[in-house]
Design an enzyme around this catalytic site. Sequence first.
Site, mmCIF file in Angstrom:
data_model
loop_
_atom_site.group_PDB
_atom_site.id
_atom_site.type_symbol
_atom_site.label_atom_id
_atom_site.label_comp_id
_atom_site.label_asym_id
_atom_site.label_seq_id
_atom_site.Cartn_x
_atom_site.Cartn_y
_atom_site.Cartn_z
ATOM 1 N N LYS A 1 5.305 5.099 4.746
ATOM 2 C CA LYS A 1 4.446 3.691 4.928
ATOM 3 C C LYS A 1 4.679 2.504 4.399
ATOM 4 O O LYS A 1 4.525 1.422 4.596
ATOM 5 C CB LYS A 1 2.791 4.176 4.624
ATOM 6 C CG LYS A 1 1.831 3.292 4.243
ATOM 7 C CD LYS A 1 0.508 3.676 4.048
ATOM 8 C CE LYS A 1 0.362 3.815 2.442
ATOM 9 N NZ LYS A 1 -0.172 2.646 1.669
ATOM 10 N N ASN A 2 4.689 2.814 2.828
ATOM 11 C CA ASN A 2 4.986 1.611 2.161
ATOM 12 C C ASN A 2 6.494 0.936 2.156
ATOM 13 O O ASN A 2 6.704 -0.304 1.818
ATOM 14 C CB ASN A 2 4.977 2.137 0.596
ATOM 15 C CG ASN A 2 3.340 2.389 0.249
ATOM 16 O OD1 ASN A 2 2.545 1.923 1.218
ATOM 17 N ND2 ASN A 2 3.070 2.960 -0.801
ATOM 18 N N CYS B 1 -9.966 -3.430 -5.000
ATOM 19 C CA CYS B 1 -10.157 -2.242 -4.280
ATOM 20 C C CYS B 1 -10.634 -1.042 -5.332
ATOM 21 O O CYS B 1 -10.505 -1.379 -6.531
ATOM 22 C CB CYS B 1 -8.866 -1.835 -3.469
ATOM 23 S SG CYS B 1 -7.395 -1.331 -4.460
ATOM 24 N N ARG C 1 -6.520 -5.581 -8.772
ATOM 25 C CA ARG C 1 -5.146 -5.886 -7.995
ATOM 26 C C ARG C 1 -5.135 -7.220 -7.608
ATOM 27 O O ARG C 1 -5.020 -7.906 -6.333
ATOM 28 C CB ARG C 1 -5.274 -4.924 -6.734
ATOM 29 C CG ARG C 1 -5.176 -3.469 -7.305
ATOM 30 C CD ARG C 1 -5.123 -2.593 -5.967
ATOM 31 N NE ARG C 1 -3.691 -2.551 -5.372
ATOM 32 C CZ ARG C 1 -3.275 -1.945 -4.497
ATOM 33 N NH1 ARG C 1 -4.075 -1.288 -3.669
ATOM 34 N NH2 ARG C 1 -2.169 -1.877 -3.914
ATOM 35 N N ASP D 1 1.484 6.846 -7.246
ATOM 36 C CA ASP D 1 0.810 7.508 -5.941
ATOM 37 C C ASP D 1 1.048 9.026 -5.851
ATOM 38 O O ASP D 1 0.434 9.479 -4.903
ATOM 39 C CB ASP D 1 1.704 6.911 -4.830
ATOM 40 C CG ASP D 1 1.418 5.438 -4.531
ATOM 41 O OD1 ASP D 1 0.556 4.840 -5.101
ATOM 42 O OD2 ASP D 1 2.179 4.881 -3.919
ATOM 43 N N ARG E 1 -5.042 6.587 6.401
ATOM 44 C CA ARG E 1 -4.403 5.269 6.262
ATOM 45 C C ARG E 1 -2.770 5.600 5.877
ATOM 46 O O ARG E 1 -1.984 5.017 6.061
ATOM 47 C CB ARG E 1 -4.652 4.718 5.059
ATOM 48 C CG ARG E 1 -6.190 3.871 5.336
ATOM 49 C CD ARG E 1 -6.834 3.325 4.270
ATOM 50 N NE ARG E 1 -5.755 2.091 3.966
ATOM 51 C CZ ARG E 1 -5.961 1.244 2.899
ATOM 52 N NH1 ARG E 1 -6.999 0.873 2.252
ATOM 53 N NH2 ARG E 1 -5.107 0.260 2.663
HETATM 54 C C1 EPZ Z 1 2.408 -0.929 -4.185
HETATM 55 O O1 EPZ Z 1 1.307 -1.616 -4.317
HETATM 56 C C2 EPZ Z 1 2.028 0.174 -3.079
HETATM 57 N N1 EPZ Z 1 1.596 -0.341 -1.709
HETATM 58 C C3 EPZ Z 1 1.085 1.166 -3.896
HETATM 59 O O2 EPZ Z 1 0.569 2.241 -2.855
HETATM 60 C C4 EPZ Z 1 1.716 1.365 -5.117
HETATM 61 O O3 EPZ Z 1 0.626 2.380 -5.797
HETATM 62 C C5 EPZ Z 1 1.967 0.509 -6.047
HETATM 63 O O4 EPZ Z 1 2.738 -0.436 -4.961
HETATM 64 C C6 EPZ Z 1 2.546 0.776 -7.330
HETATM 65 O O5 EPZ Z 1 3.713 1.547 -7.149
HETATM 66 C C7 EPZ Z 1 2.479 -0.616 -0.777
HETATM 67 O O6 EPZ Z 1 3.645 -0.568 -0.993
HETATM 68 C C8 EPZ Z 1 1.960 -1.084 0.427
HETATM 69 P P1 EPZ Z 1 2.311 -3.640 -7.431
HETATM 70 P P2 EPZ Z 1 1.352 -3.131 -4.738
HETATM 71 O O7 EPZ Z 1 1.919 -4.918 -7.140
HETATM 72 O O8 EPZ Z 1 2.585 -3.709 -4.153
HETATM 73 C C9 EPZ Z 1 -0.415 -5.601 -10.947
HETATM 74 C C10 EPZ Z 1 -0.520 3.703 -1.951
HETATM 75 O O9 EPZ Z 1 -1.460 4.773 -2.173
HETATM 76 N N2 EPZ Z 1 -0.355 -7.107 -9.986
HETATM 77 O O10 EPZ Z 1 3.305 -3.023 -7.955
HETATM 78 O O11 EPZ Z 1 0.004 -3.743 -4.585
HETATM 79 C C11 EPZ Z 1 -1.472 -4.656 -10.058
HETATM 80 O O12 EPZ Z 1 -2.822 -4.945 -10.084
HETATM 81 C C12 EPZ Z 1 -0.638 2.366 -2.491
HETATM 82 O O13 EPZ Z 1 -0.008 3.739 -0.757
HETATM 83 C C13 EPZ Z 1 -0.593 -8.144 -10.856
HETATM 84 O O14 EPZ Z 1 -1.341 -8.001 -11.977
HETATM 85 O O15 EPZ Z 1 1.491 -2.832 -6.383
HETATM 86 C C14 EPZ Z 1 -1.033 -3.213 -10.684
HETATM 87 O O16 EPZ Z 1 -1.578 -3.094 -11.787
HETATM 88 C C15 EPZ Z 1 -1.618 2.128 -3.515
HETATM 89 N N3 EPZ Z 1 -0.586 -9.230 -10.347
HETATM 90 C C16 EPZ Z 1 0.705 -3.454 -11.165
HETATM 91 O O17 EPZ Z 1 0.950 -5.044 -11.243
HETATM 92 C C17 EPZ Z 1 -0.033 -9.215 -8.963
HETATM 93 O O18 EPZ Z 1 0.280 -10.391 -8.361
HETATM 94 C C18 EPZ Z 1 1.339 -2.885 -9.729
HETATM 95 O O19 EPZ Z 1 1.328 -3.449 -8.746
HETATM 96 C C19 EPZ Z 1 0.700 -8.203 -8.450
HETATM 97 C C20 EPZ Z 1 0.293 -6.873 -9.006
#
Ligand code: EPZ
Length: 429
Positions: free
Chosen positions: A22-23, A124, A129, A314, A406
Amino acid sequence: MDRIRIRGGRPLHGQVRISGSKNAALPLMAAALLTEETLRLTNLPHLADIATLANVLRQHGVELRINGEAEGGSGGSVLELTAARIINARAEYELVRKMRASVLVLGPLLARQGYAEVSLPGGCAIGTRPVDLHLKALETLGARIELEEGYIKAEAPNGLKGAEVVFPKVSVGATENLLMAAALAAGETRLVNAAREPEIGDLAACLTKMGAAITGVGTDTLTIQGVARLHGAEHAVIPDRIETGTYAMAAAITDGELELVGADVGQLRAAMEKLTEAGLRVVESNRGITVSRSNGRLRGIDVSTDPYPGFPTDLQAQFMALMATADGASMVTETIFENRFMHVPELHRMGANITIDGSTALVRGRERLVGAPVMASDLRASAGLVLAGLAAEGETVVNRVYHLDRGYEHMEEKLAVCGADIERVRENR
Ligand code: EPZ
């Protein structure tokens, strides 16, 4: 809302085909916005999140054709996406709020059209996030960005310009958005402290087939030489490493044996090392992997989530369910999201002994979990509760399984074929 009813205590035996990731699929679909030609994606999973992003893309004028399965029978579907003309560069709140990954259209729209309006996704269940890293990095490439009435309004009338972006924190989504934007920016972009997840590698591989020039894939520094245009391509989505890890733990928690066909264990080394330490036996073959317990019992071990190549956040909820039935204690530390322990009170309802202290959970393994009605709060928490239900004595009912839909393709069917007593109870509409 549908529920899943499980009568636990049956060891799972058989084969599970691992679906496309998915991701990985979501950013690949967004990449279709970068070219007027057709992007053909194979091995796409059938999931609610894929349908949501398809609706976002339709809004922008992308034509989508689903063509059944590819030759060779990977089981996944084939999706052709053609963004011949972008008719609308605005992604509406109504769609974006359903799935945060919709923000992945921002980079490609801005790079191709010179402007984009995307609803801010909002928080969420697993944390606030924010998307500040995406926005700051796009500004470094010359975008002017304002937040107005809940929307990100971004423009780059003269196009984006390559630059060095140093991410203060590793972000999967921000790295993907920037990779896509930089592919059409003028000159060279360097993304420093970039995420290294296999899904990033898959996106880079597809962009390269589309004509992008990217080096450093697999490291934390990606260099992109922008090109004036990208073209169509065909790309097979990588297998889902999180689904793989989830079913590996399903085999272990029920003391069964599952062959995970199509699994790529190379994408999951850190998790597999930890699972092996916890008492799993993982045997690799040219078809995938076979997972069982190595000597009858599971051992409590400590795990901390980390960006790739660390233990994936995850898989944290599923791992906690596993540890709830292991011998001894386990410390599980969540370093990526601030609120990803929503499954803990639900596991308590099933008799688990877990104490939370800030970002760490201390799990004291129990001989038995007991079935109970529980509530899913997010996708991976739901999977953790299903695993706990498979191991528990008696009946577990997991409510709000739309979260599961999802990200897990036909989960109850895949488990039932391997001997689980599990059924979906459909809502009477
Ligand atoms: C991706 O989310 C995945 N989603 C998530 O999978 C996964 O948990 C996550 O990466 C971490 O591996 C998809 O690929 C669609 P991040 P993403 O930006 O890209 C903070 C699942 O269950 N952050 O790496 O949104 C954020 O809040 C899902 O399949 C900022 O502060 O994750 C988090 O604490 C859930 N500012 C950390 O960084 C930003 O602009 C990592 O988030 C962006 C992120």
